[in-house]
Design a protein around this motif. Structure first.
Motif, PDB file in Angstrom:
ATOM      1  N   SER A 134      15.160 133.458 104.114  1.00 61.18           N
ATOM      2  CA  SER A 134      15.663 134.516 103.197  1.00 61.18           C
ATOM      3  C   SER A 134      14.896 134.245 101.917  1.00 61.18           C
ATOM      4  N   SER A 159      25.935 138.168 116.142  1.00 63.74           N
ATOM      5  CA  SER A 159      25.116 137.890 115.093  1.00 63.74           C
ATOM      6  C   SER A 159      26.297 137.940 114.075  1.00 63.74           C
ATOM      7  N   GLY A 200      14.992 128.028 112.674  1.00 62.61           N
ATOM      8  CA  GLY A 200      15.051 128.968 114.000  1.00 62.61           C
ATOM      9  C   GLY A 200      14.993 130.223 113.574  1.00 62.61           C
ATOM     10  N   TYR A 201      15.487 130.585 112.349  1.00 67.38           N
ATOM     11  CA  TYR A 201      15.806 131.895 111.890  1.00 67.38           C
ATOM     12  C   TYR A 201      14.820 132.193 110.694  1.00 67.38           C
ATOM     13  N   PRO A 202      14.432 133.311 110.637  1.00 65.85           N
ATOM     14  CA  PRO A 202      13.468 133.665 109.491  1.00 65.85           C
ATOM     15  C   PRO A 202      14.218 133.202 107.941  1.00 65.85           C
ATOM     16  N   LEU A 205      23.240 135.252 105.336  1.00 64.65           N
ATOM     17  CA  LEU A 205      22.259 134.656 106.181  1.00 64.65           C
ATOM     18  C   LEU A 205      22.729 135.060 107.521  1.00 64.65           C
ATOM     19  N   SER A 206      21.650 135.590 108.502  1.00 62.68           N
ATOM     20  CA  SER A 206      22.146 135.790 109.963  1.00 62.68           C
ATOM     21  C   SER A 206      21.992 134.533 110.596  1.00 62.68           C
ATOM     22  N   TYR A 207      23.131 134.680 111.535  1.00 61.02           N
ATOM     23  CA  TYR A 207      23.440 133.442 112.364  1.00 61.02           C
ATOM     24  C   TYR A 207      24.016 133.994 113.700  1.00 61.02           C
ATOM     25  N   GLU A 208      23.511 133.458 114.776  1.00 59.28           N
ATOM     26  CA  GLU A 208      24.224 133.831 116.230  1.00 59.28           C
ATOM     27  C   GLU A 208      25.036 132.701 116.379  1.00 59.28           C
ATOM     28  N   GLY A 254      17.423 129.576 105.193  1.00 54.69           N
ATOM     29  CA  GLY A 254      17.732 129.854 106.278  1.00 54.69           C
ATOM     30  C   GLY A 254      17.997 128.899 107.332  1.00 54.69           C
ATOM     31  N   THR A 313      27.946 125.738 111.982  1.00 56.41           N
ATOM     32  CA  THR A 313      26.571 125.977 111.762  1.00 56.41           C
ATOM     33  C   THR A 313      26.126 124.800 111.649  1.00 56.41           C
TER      34      THR A 313
END
Lengths: 668, 325
Positions: free
Chosen positions: B129, B102, B125-127, B143-146, B122, B155
């Motif tokens: 913010s 992540s 597929g991600y929550p 922002l979290s991202y895999e 966001g 991205t």
């Protein structure tokens, strides 16, 4: 996603406060236990907010709903009236406040509160109600904005202020479009007839009159109606007898309409008056009375659809007046009515008296009739007897015995207008002269500056009418014989010695009336309310048609709708232009422009700017990609830039920009 | 399915034309979408009921309130739009990350003139913010991202939406931001395998394969670059300053991490294992070189050297043209 959002903590306070604020205008007609419910629900919710109490569980909610419904049903005794329907709606809004937890509950509370606010206008449309409505709308919108704020940010006063000012901005920005809609949106006739009306007794005249009834009205200073005269001036006060009801049946105690006067000639049929200087042309703005009768001077001709003149000379409306209405009337007070012939059954109804009541009065009438040579002379001597003998005009009439007219004429001799009118009519009928009691209002308060007449409940009056051959129905007002100042100046002067005017309103209310400037202020406020009614509230379908034709020059509704649509287009265009203007690219400084040009040039060398990068870093990277011979120029400029921007106290930007442009040209 | 895909493709192409990818985007009417919400429909229903009340009771003030609230609804559209319009989004610097890990993507929010409140941001597929943009106070949101693919970080478009201020309208945008960052291959830890060097030796200095669990030699002064694992935390806690534990490590051991040693494993597997070796060799303080077909990195041992090797592995086999940069 949005549906399961919690209510932001700070917006809960707004929600609770505004929900209660929207209920306040209903204070008058809500039962006390309702306020208990409000207190309980908001209190519980507040404690939940503080973490002292849990959210109400299913059982508690169910119990609350059942109790509230039962309370509404029992309190209003299962009658469906406007009050009970409102109470039911308010109860459900309050219960929603009680259980609100998520954002969508917040929406429902706010929307219900808006509706509760709207319903309050059914009870009162005065200017104060309107102002309070504006305040409430602002609070509710603020709560709605607060409901959407970022729940993660801690709240402070500045945030609250910003939220409230945003709500105010939205409200202000909506005003122009609201005005266009108010003026142009087609005013339709009621879609279906609603029988849901206020059940609370409206202060005013009633169909049945026993002596003493009107004295009770004398204690109320509530507004009955207002009048403007279309030639501007006030007719003589002794002509201002506003007819509302004609009572021609006497049962020994009280007077009521015989029920024969159902024949009405509706506008535009009916009496036409020829143009004459004696005609009085006027507009009446009437407060809701819940009754079908309207107010007009004798010799009237209806000028408004849905109004008509009844056969006993009254102005009536097709529907009960549940809202403030405005109508135009023309009257000729000198008009002879039923002059030559009084048809049956009118003649006999207006002569009828119950047997064996008031024997003393009958005897007196017989004696007096014999002494008089004509019916007219007889009635004159009856009138004179009221001024000759010691009669008193009082707002505190004593209670009368079984033969009340006997008791009044020969014993107490103290009475209000209804006593005199009743006694006079009885005397006339006893002598075989057709006579009846007329109830309505007399006089009013003339506003000299704004040129309108205000008639209040304490102007309620009763007088008599007798039929004389050749003259038709003639007005006789025995009160004028006892207390001429009642007719010339009004009730307040007439009972000044007694001090009984508005005595039930309490000492403070009466003391306040004594203060000059306060009286002036209340007069000012009254005229403000008058304008509010005349120009804002009485805007209906007919006035809309006039407005469209005379002011905008539109003849039909279809064009009106086009106009409405195009004004919407104009608003949108203006709003878009404004948005564009607000967000237009900012004029940039010469340095930023030159710097941007350099970056554009560097892109061709394959150097992309990185966001957030310091100019020094960028130049460092630039020096890596440029040709060998330029490298030194870049580094030199970097040095100059550092010194100019960060070292010099008075930076020489012009020189820096020149160097920057030079560098760009050299870049390869 | 294929129709759906084609529609999605067209939509993406249209978006790319309309809101082209950039490292910084200022939102305007070109990039903002707006539609009424379910709450807006409920609001309209309330207004209809109010209007009927006004008509049936012929009540001027209810007419007025209804028209005012209707106008408020329309004006709310402008204000909702305004809440995004003029907002500047910028991509910040991203630290390299391993594939499958992540990554926190720094997103800069800049408001030039006014508040932009209650923004939900966001990747799909991600929550989402929650954030606010305050004028003259640029804020950075992580922002979290895999990172699922090695190479340059790519991205998708990120979604930014808001219902502020009245919730009657929802306004949103799909922004393509260039987050510049590298994704290293996912490290796979397998025992070292060496092929014979040019001179036939396996490994100069011949580190033992079990190396790494070396003998403790003593403490020495901390030097910048010492692994955190070797810091003597107990001593630090006692207040004796920063000291490192010194091990009898294979200082100076030299090895080549070779693509060919992993034959015949497939490309991605080989890259993963090579990544694992680079990390292990760096940890053991060996001097290591990397040999990939067509690319060679001479032996060395430093953080920079390691990053160079990892970057080479990250980008290996990805055509230049495909990469953004």
């Amino acid at each position: 996603m949005a549906d399961i959002k919690q209510i932001p903590r700070f917006s809960l306070l707004w929600l609770l406060a505004t929900a209660v604020a929207a209920l306040l205008p209903h204070a008058q007609h809500l039962p006390l236990w309702m306020w208990l419910l409000v207190l309980l629900a908001t209190g519980w919710r507040w404690l939940t907010h503080l973490g002292r109490l849990p959210y109400p569980g299913k059982v508690i909610k169910l119990v609350a709903v059942v109790l509230a419904s039962l309370a509404v049903i029992t309190a209003f005794e299962r009658t469906l009236s406007l009050e009970s329907a409102t109470a039911f709606m308010i109860a459900s809004a309050v219960l929603k406040v009680f259980e609100m937890r998520y954002q969508r509950d917040g929406y429902i509370v706010i929307f219900l509160s808006f509706f509760v606010l709207a319903v309050a206008f059914l009870f009162d449309q005065g200017i104060l109600s309107a102002l309070y409505g504006i305040l409430c709308s602002w609070l509710l919108l603020t709560a709605l904005v607060a409901l959407h704020r970022n729940p993660l940010r801690a709240d402070d006063v500045a945030d609250g202020r910003r939220t409230a000012s945003l709500a105010a901005k939205i409200l202000l920005a909506s005003i122009p479009m609201m005005l266009v809609l108010y003026l142009l949106f087609p005013r339709l006739a009621p879609l279906w007839s609603l029988n849901l009306h206020s059940s609370s007794a409206i202060t005013g005249l009633s169909e049945e009159m026993s002596p003493g009834d009107i004295a009770r009205l004398g204690q109320s200073d509530e507004l009955a109606f207002r009048v403007t005269f279309n030639d501007g001036s006030l007719p003589p006060r002794e002509q201002l007898y506003w007819r509302a009801l004609v009572l021609d049946q006497y049962d020994g105690r009280s007077w009521k309409p015989a029920g024969l006067a159902r024949t009405v000639k509706w506008h535009p049929a009916g009496r036409m008056l020829t143009e004459d200087d004696a005609n009085i042309d006027y507009d009446v703005i009437q407060e809701p009375s819940g009754q079908k009768w309207l107010y007009a001077l004798r010799g009237m001709s209806a000028q408004q659809v849905y109004t008509g003149v009844s056969i006993d000379e009254r102005l009536v409306s097709r529907r009960e007046v549940h809202n403030r209405t405005r109508y135009r009337v023309i009257s000729r007070p000198q008009l002879v009515i039923d002059g030559d012939f009084l048809p049956e059954p009118w003649r006999s109804v207006n002569l009828e008296l119950p047997a064996e009541v008031n024997p003393q009065t009958r005897t007196k009438a017989a004696v007096l009739r014999q002494q008089s040579e004509s019916a007219e002379a007889y009635l004159q001597s009856v009138m004179e007897s009221f001024s000759r003998e010691p009669f008193f005009y009082t707002l505190r009439p004593p209670i009368l015995g079984d033969n009340d007219i006997d008791d009044f004429l020969f014993n107490t001799r103290r009475g209000f207008c209804a006593h005199y009118a009743s006694a006079f009519t009885f005397m006339a009928r006893s002598a075989g002269i057709p006579a009846r009691v007329v109830v309505g209002y007399q006089g009013g308060k003339w506003n000299e500056e704004e040129q309108y007449l205000t008639v209040r409940q304490y102007d309620a009056h009763a007088w008599a009418e007798a039929w004389l051959e050749g003259q038709g129905w003639v007005r006789f007002d025995p009160t004028a014989m006892v207390a001429p100042e009642r007719i010339l100046y009004g009730l307040e002067q007439a009972v000044a010695d007694e001090g009984s005017f508005l005595e039930e309103q309490g000492l403070t209310a009466r003391a306040l009336r004594e203060i000059g400037w306060l009286n002036r202020l209340s007069l000012e406020f009254d005229s403000l309310n008058y304008y509010w009614q005349r120009w804002v509230l009485s805007y209906d379908g007919q006035r809309q048609k006039n407005f469209l034709q005379t002011v905008i020059g539109i003849q039909d509704y279809k064009r009106g709708l086009y106009f409405l649509g195009s004004s919407f287009g104009v608003f949108f265009l203006l709003a878009t232009l404004w948005l564009w203007w607000r967000d237009r690219p900012q004029p940039r400084s010469a340095f930023i422009r030159a710097w941007g040009a350099l970056q554009q040039r560097a892109k061709r060398l394959g150097l992309e700017p990185v966001a957030g990068e310091a100019p020094g870093q960028y130049l460092q990277r630039l020096s890596d990609v440029v040709a060998e011979e330029c490298r030194e120029d870049v580094m030199k400029f970097a040095g100059q830039l550092e010194i100019t921007l960060y070292v010099e106290s008075e930076p020489d930007m012009a020189a820096l920009i020149r160097a920057l442009k030079q560098l760009r040209r050299r870049l390869r | 399915m294929s129709v759906k895909q084609r529609i999605r493709q067209r939509w993406q192409r249209w978006l790319d034309r309309r809101i082209p990818p950039a490292s910084q985007v200022t939102l305007s009417h070109r990039s903002i979408f707006i539609l009424p919400t379910a709450t807006g429909a409920l609001y309209l229903l309330m207004l209809v009921v109010m209007l009927i009340t006004a008509i049936n009771y012929q009540n001027s003030l209810i007419y007025g309130l209804t028209f005012w609230l209707f106008s408020v609804g329309l004006v709310a559209m402008m204000f909702t739009f305004r809440n995004l319009s003029g907002l500047t989004l910028g991509a910040g610097h991203v630290n390299p990350v391993f594939q499958g890990d992540s990554v926190g993507l720094p997103l800069r929010l800049e408001a030039s003139r006014r508040w932009h409140e209650s923004l939900a941001i966001g990747f799909p597929g991600y929550p989402l913010s929650q954030a606010d943009a305050i004028p003259d106070k640029p804020a950075t949101l992580i922002l979290s991202y895999e990172a699922l693919q090695r190479g340059h970080l790519r991205t998708g478009r990120l979604r930014l939406e808001s219902r502020y201020p009245l919730g009657l309208f929802r306004t949103w945008t799909w922004v393509a931001l260039d987050f510049k960052g590298l994704v290293y291959p996912h490290p796979e830890y397998v025992p070292f395998q060496f092929v014979a060097g040019e001179s036939g030796e396996q490994l100069a200095g011949a580190p033992s394969l079990e190396s790494g669990q070396q003998d403790f030699q003593g403490l020495r002064q901390y030097q910048p670059g010492d692994s955190l694992k070797h810091i003597a935390w107990k001593q630090l806690a006692r207040g004796q300053g920063l000291v490192s534990k010194d091990f009898d490590h294979d200082e100076g051991a030299l090895c080549w991490l070779d693509w060919e040693a992993l034959a015949p494993a497939p490309l991605e597997v080989r890259l993963s294992r090579l990544t694992g070796w680079v990390l292990q060799a760096q940890q053991r303080n060996w001097r290591y070189g990397l040999r990939l077909p067509g690319r060679v990195i001479e032996p060395g041992n430093s953080e920079i050297h390691r990053d160079e090797c990892l970057a080479l592995l990250a980008l290996y086999g990805l055509e230049e043209g495909n990469e953004r940069g």
